[in-house]
Design an enzyme around this catalytic site. Structure first.
Site, PDB file in Angstrom:
ATOM      1  N   ASP A 293       0.796  -1.003   0.136  1.00 13.54           N
ATOM      2  CA  ASP A 293       0.092   0.004   0.126  1.00 13.54           C
ATOM      3  C   ASP A 293       0.955   1.300  -0.496  1.00 13.54           C
ATOM      4  O   ASP A 293       1.752   1.513   0.330  1.00 13.54           O
ATOM      5  CB  ASP A 293      -0.721   0.281   1.658  1.00 13.54           C
ATOM      6  CG  ASP A 293      -1.795   0.454   1.137  1.00 13.54           C
ATOM      7  OD1 ASP A 293      -2.690   1.837   0.449  1.00 13.54           O
ATOM      8  OD2 ASP A 293      -3.345   0.173   1.499  1.00 13.54           O
TER       9      ASP A 293
ATOM     10  N   GLU B 205      -6.626   4.342  -5.685  1.00 19.46           N
ATOM     11  CA  GLU B 205      -7.676   4.103  -4.685  1.00 19.46           C
ATOM     12  C   GLU B 205      -8.397   6.090  -4.634  1.00 19.46           C
ATOM     13  O   GLU B 205      -7.475   6.456  -5.020  1.00 19.46           O
ATOM     14  CB  GLU B 205      -7.824   4.161  -3.701  1.00 19.46           C
ATOM     15  CG  GLU B 205      -8.781   3.829  -2.850  1.00 19.46           C
ATOM     16  CD  GLU B 205      -9.112   4.349  -1.694  1.00 19.46           C
ATOM     17  OE1 GLU B 205      -9.622   3.876  -0.097  1.00 19.46           O
ATOM     18  OE2 GLU B 205      -8.347   5.299  -1.162  1.00 19.46           O
TER      19      GLU B 205
ATOM     20  N   HIS C  55     -11.069  -3.321   4.303  1.00 20.74           N
ATOM     21  CA  HIS C  55     -10.145  -3.122   5.368  1.00 20.74           C
ATOM     22  C   HIS C  55     -11.703  -1.774   6.089  1.00 20.74           C
ATOM     23  O   HIS C  55     -11.496  -0.987   6.911  1.00 20.74           O
ATOM     24  CB  HIS C  55      -9.545  -2.304   5.851  1.00 20.74           C
ATOM     25  CG  HIS C  55      -8.644  -1.640   4.887  1.00 20.74           C
ATOM     26  ND1 HIS C  55      -8.525  -1.124   4.013  1.00 20.74           N
ATOM     27  CD2 HIS C  55      -8.318  -0.452   5.087  1.00 20.74           C
ATOM     28  CE1 HIS C  55      -8.161  -0.276   3.193  1.00 20.74           C
ATOM     29  NE2 HIS C  55      -7.714   0.176   4.039  1.00 20.74           N
ATOM     30  N   ASP C  56     -12.196  -0.767   4.410  1.00 18.30           N
ATOM     31  CA  ASP C  56     -13.250   0.132   5.083  1.00 18.30           C
ATOM     32  C   ASP C  56     -14.646  -0.226   5.109  1.00 18.30           C
ATOM     33  O   ASP C  56     -14.897   1.361   5.416  1.00 18.30           O
ATOM     34  CB  ASP C  56     -12.706   1.058   3.778  1.00 18.30           C
ATOM     35  CG  ASP C  56     -10.940   1.271   3.742  1.00 18.30           C
ATOM     36  OD1 ASP C  56     -10.838   1.417   5.290  1.00 18.30           O
ATOM     37  OD2 ASP C  56     -10.840   2.724   2.949  1.00 18.30           O
TER      38      ASP C  56
ATOM     39  N   ASP D  36      -2.921   4.862  -2.021  1.00 20.17           N
ATOM     40  CA  ASP D  36      -4.538   5.268  -0.968  1.00 20.17           C
ATOM     41  C   ASP D  36      -4.590   6.230  -1.310  1.00 20.17           C
ATOM     42  O   ASP D  36      -3.698   7.296  -1.891  1.00 20.17           O
ATOM     43  CB  ASP D  36      -3.579   5.615   0.599  1.00 20.17           C
ATOM     44  CG  ASP D  36      -4.674   5.651   1.482  1.00 20.17           C
ATOM     45  OD1 ASP D  36      -5.767   4.692   1.132  1.00 20.17           O
ATOM     46  OD2 ASP D  36      -4.487   6.138   1.794  1.00 20.17           O
TER      47      ASP D  36
HETATM   48  C1  NOJ Z   1      -8.461   5.246   2.600  1.00 20.87           C
HETATM   49  C2  NOJ Z   1      -7.690   3.973   3.482  1.00 20.87           C
HETATM   50  O1  NOJ Z   1      -7.779   2.918   2.916  1.00 20.87           O
HETATM   51  C3  NOJ Z   1      -8.049   4.231   4.694  1.00 20.87           C
HETATM   52  O2  NOJ Z   1      -8.678   2.629   5.456  1.00 20.87           O
HETATM   53  C4  NOJ Z   1      -7.688   5.174   5.038  1.00 20.87           C
HETATM   54  O3  NOJ Z   1      -8.056   5.574   6.446  1.00 20.87           O
HETATM   55  C5  NOJ Z   1      -8.029   6.587   3.806  1.00 20.87           C
HETATM   56  N1  NOJ Z   1      -7.716   6.159   2.943  1.00 20.87           N
HETATM   57  C6  NOJ Z   1      -6.929   7.897   4.975  1.00 20.87           C
HETATM   58  O4  NOJ Z   1      -5.681   7.141   4.662  1.00 20.87           O
END
Ligand code: NOJ
Length: 547
Positions: free
Chosen positions: A99, A248, A321-322, A195
């Site tokens: 990542d 992302e 994970h989000d 990210d």
């Molecule tokens: C996306 C990530 O997947 C998330 O977990 C994170 O909190 C935010 N970006 C900020 O880095």
């Protein structure tokens, strides 16, 4: 001849290491645990792993606040152990993605520590400092600006206060990013998931945004003025190594994704879409709606049709994970096995590269904690606070239960023993009490388990050219309960049918499939021949036929 397109033919597994497997008994998942589980991961049929951040971090946002880009968090091990994991993954035939989090660092990163000292030191321009803040909100907590006493100025943080945004307009910062990429590529990693990468270029002058909470400023920092130029610089490094890049971009539209994926501005191999994760909520998971299959299908199909034929490629996922667990959202905990397997079919056979998030393959579900104090995730706590004035504590807690990222972050359930086999110590976070039934060991023994079903799906997908590379077409897009689509390549065709209802639904095959001999390749109702027009609750079928 397509070069470096291996990512189109594999399924990835995402590891959020802290909750995956603890190898040294301190209650925190680590790379020793991962090392021991690599054979398990490979046994799923996957060909790649994406690690959420492994770097040293104060964990304000569990790893997405990095304090050193060239090391491994001591909770997880060290660089040597990472190399061992990487080499073993490669030996087993799996690629590894890191990542890359470069929109922001931790405020404990030495660059920020230096930057805050004065307005004229070598790092002073590494971050975004202003005498007066604009009206942007942070996506995690209150305003996007925090005053720093030491420097006597405000710094920008689109996420938490502990995640100051880097100033990507500074060429030295971009050079740092390229060097970080090289560092990991030289170790042998195969690419990056990048990210919030569409936020790295902010509009000049940082103008005020709309007076809308949280996202009002986004028009000035998403897909910003220099984004493609900066990403072009990073792309050149990736290309030297043949590395894969996955971007992302929260709240991205498919049209904007195309700029990252095609033409002169191509900088990514894949972009992560969010639209299909909004089928039970507005904007974010905080604002719930009943699940709508039509919204889910519309989003998926839009991305499928728009990317197809343009040399662009989809990321396929329903968990990471989000997001809370998918069975608890789009399926049914009552029809746990049926809906868990059906949801797998609904996305694993689309065109693109599938990702499976740890625990999804055994049907892990949302955790229900008794108090907000038991939650760990900064966004969940913020969500609870945000509605403080107009919702009762019980209502707010229910909201958090439905939306919390922590549901995806409970320890992996390996067996029915102590702490679900995750750790010999005291787990850093609550284990979901359903681990006695929902666990890898039990599901290994059950031929009809969700786990075994995932293996069958991945195996079927990986040996069929039509499922890997074939065209996509959806049937009956307005049907409120059935998701039906085909994948076609040459004379081979697959028809995929999913019933999203908790009761029987009668289906009609599309005309092109009515008089054809259909071979049932998969059905999540064991022992059925799959030929009845009546689909059971959450039944899913995959047929093969010839065109
Ligand atoms: C996306 C990530 O997947 C998330 O977990 C994170 O909190 C935010 N970006 C900020 O880095």
């Amino acid at each position: 001849m397509e070069q470096n397109q291996w990512f189109k033919d594999v399924t990835f597994y995402q590891i959020w290491t802290r909750s995956f497997a603890d190898g040294n008994g301190d209650g925190i998942g680590d790379l020793y645990g991962v090392y021991d589980k690599l054979d398990y991961i490979r046994s799923l049929g996957v060909g790649g792993i994406w690690f959420s951040p492994l770097y040293p971090s104060p964990n304000a946002d569990y790893g997405y606040d990095i304090s050193d880009y060239r090391d491994i968090h001591p909770d997880f091990g060290d660089l040597r152990q990472f190399q061992r994991v990487l080499d073993k993954a490669h030996r087993l035939g799996m690629r590894v993605l890191m990542d890359l989090v470069v929109n922001h660092t931790s405020d404990e990163h030495p660059w920020f520590q230096e930057s805050r000292k004065s307005r004229n030191n070598p790092y002073s321009d590494y971050y975004i400092w202003r005498d007066k803040p604009n009206n942007w909100d942070s996506l995690f907590e209150g305003k996007a600006w925090t005053y720093d006493e030491e420097r006597g100025q405000y710094y920008l943080h689109l996420f938490s206060k502990k995640q100051p945004d880097l100033n990507m307009d500074n060429p030295r910062v971009r050079r740092e990013v390229r060097e970080i990429m090289r560092f990991w590529l030289n170790m042998g990693v195969d690419g990056f998931r990048e990210d919030v990468i569409s936020f790295i270029s902010k509009r000049e002058g940082l103008p005020n945004g709309l007076p809308i909470p949280a996202v009002g400023g986004m028009m000035h920092y998403k897909d910003g003025p220099h984004i493609h130029e900066y990403l072009g610089e990073f792309r050149r490094v990736a290309e030297e190594y043949g590395a894969v890049q996955i971007g992302e971009s929260p709240m991205t539209t498919v049209r904007s994704a195309l700029h990252y994926l095609t033409g002169e501005t191509k900088s990514m191999d894949m972009m992560i879409s969010f639209d299909h994760m909004l089928a039970d909520c507005i904007g974010t998971e905080y604002m719930h709606l009943p699940f709508s299959l039509r919204r889910y299908k519309r989003a998926l199909t839009r991305w499928q049709y728009t990317l197809a034929g343009r040399g662009a490629w989809n990321v396929l996922y329903v968990e990471n994970h989000d997001h809370p667990r998918i069975i608890s959202r789009y399926g049914s905990e009552r029809y746990w096995r049926e809906s868990g397997t059906m949801l797998a079919v609904s996305y694993l056979f689309l065109q693109g590269t599938p990702f499976i998030y740890q625990g999804q393959e055994i049907g892990m579900t949302n955790i229900r904690l008794r108090s907000i104090d038991e939650y760990r995730d900064i966004a969940s706590k913020q969500n609870y606070e945000r509605f403080l004035t107009f919702e009762s504590p019980a209502k707010r807690l229910r909201r958090v239960h439905l939306s919390s990222r922590d549901s995806a972050r409970t320890p992996m359930q390996w067996n029915a023993g102590r702490n679900a086999g995750f750790t010999a110590g005291k787990p850093w976070f609550v284990v979901n009490p359903n681990y006695r039934y929902v666990n890898v060991e039990r599901e290994e023994r059950d031929r009809h388990s969700i786990l075994q079903f995932y293996r069958r799906c991945i195996a079927l997908r990986s040996k069929s050219r039509a499922l890997l590379r074939g065209s996509y077409r959806e049937f009956y897009p307005l049907h409120p309960h059935i998701f039906m689509y085909e994948r076609v390549y040459g004379s081979a065709a697959y028809l995929i049918v999913c019933n999203f209802r908790d009761s029987e639904t009668v289906i009609t095959l599309p005309p092109a499939y009515r008089d054809k001999p259909l071979q049932l390749m998969l059905d999540n109702y064991p022992g059925k021949d799959g030929m009845s027009p009546v689909m059971e609750a959450y039944e899913a079928r995959v047929y093969r036929t010839k065109r």
